[in-house]
Design a protein around this motif. Structure first.
Motif, PDB file in Angstrom:
ATOM      1  N   SER A  51      26.059 -12.054 -45.663  1.00  0.00           N
ATOM      2  CA  SER A  51      24.860 -10.965 -44.765  1.00  0.00           C
ATOM      3  C   SER A  51      25.300  -9.683 -45.488  1.00  0.00           C
ATOM      4  O   SER A  51      26.394  -9.383 -45.791  1.00  0.00           O
ATOM      5  CB  SER A  51      25.154 -10.770 -43.516  1.00  0.00           C
ATOM      6  N   HIS A  75      26.314  -6.718 -43.785  1.00  0.00           N
ATOM      7  CA  HIS A  75      27.506  -6.472 -42.918  1.00  0.00           C
ATOM      8  C   HIS A  75      29.072  -7.350 -43.553  1.00  0.00           C
ATOM      9  O   HIS A  75      29.473  -6.378 -43.977  1.00  0.00           O
ATOM     10  CB  HIS A  75      27.390  -7.491 -41.629  1.00  0.00           C
ATOM     11  N   TRP A  76      28.981  -8.456 -43.797  1.00  0.00           N
ATOM     12  CA  TRP A  76      30.035  -9.153 -44.758  1.00  0.00           C
ATOM     13  C   TRP A  76      30.469  -8.428 -45.627  1.00  0.00           C
ATOM     14  O   TRP A  76      31.431  -8.574 -46.133  1.00  0.00           O
ATOM     15  CB  TRP A  76      29.604 -10.902 -45.039  1.00  0.00           C
ATOM     16  N   ARG A 107      29.924  -5.557 -46.700  1.00  0.00           N
ATOM     17  CA  ARG A 107      30.378  -4.267 -46.205  1.00  0.00           C
ATOM     18  C   ARG A 107      31.860  -4.451 -45.913  1.00  0.00           C
ATOM     19  O   ARG A 107      32.909  -3.704 -46.648  1.00  0.00           O
ATOM     20  CB  ARG A 107      30.287  -3.117 -45.081  1.00  0.00           C
ATOM     21  N   LYS A 108      32.350  -5.378 -45.102  1.00  0.00           N
ATOM     22  CA  LYS A 108      33.424  -5.800 -44.745  1.00  0.00           C
ATOM     23  C   LYS A 108      34.650  -6.238 -46.025  1.00  0.00           C
ATOM     24  O   LYS A 108      36.112  -6.552 -45.705  1.00  0.00           O
ATOM     25  CB  LYS A 108      33.145  -6.405 -43.217  1.00  0.00           C
ATOM     26  N   THR A 139      30.124 -13.078 -40.922  1.00  0.00           N
ATOM     27  CA  THR A 139      30.962 -12.506 -40.894  1.00  0.00           C
ATOM     28  C   THR A 139      32.582 -13.220 -40.745  1.00  0.00           C
ATOM     29  O   THR A 139      32.299 -14.731 -40.469  1.00  0.00           O
ATOM     30  CB  THR A 139      31.019 -11.138 -39.682  1.00  0.00           C
TER      31      THR A 139
END
Length: 76
Positions: A6, A8-9, A11-12, A71
């Motif tokens: 995703s 989100h992942w 970025r993290k 995540t």
């Protein structure tokens, strides 16, 4: 096992470099699929990763032939 990620992942991931695809595969294979309390179509995997001795939590979604990682983070 084939993974997609995703936004989100993505970025993290730069902050959690020690969480690798091998950790994802081990945790998903060796834990029960638990329903996520926020999303109906997401699953959780919680597993202790042996060489590190740390507990990893992964939120993922099963798609056609792939697993989408939403995540992941260490619990301890």
């Amino acid at each position: 096992m084939e993974f997609t990620y995703s936004e989100h992942w993505e970025r993290k991931r730069k902050y959690r470099k020690d969480i690798t695809d091998d950790c994802f595969e081990y945790a998903i294979q060796n834990s029960n699929a638990l329903k996520d309390k926020h999303w109906e179509d997401a699953l959780n995997a919680i597993c202790r990763i042996p060489p590190l001795g740390r507990i990893l939590k992964i939120v993922y979604r099963k798609e056609k032939s792939k697993i989408k990682i939403i995540t992941a983070f260490w619990l301890d």
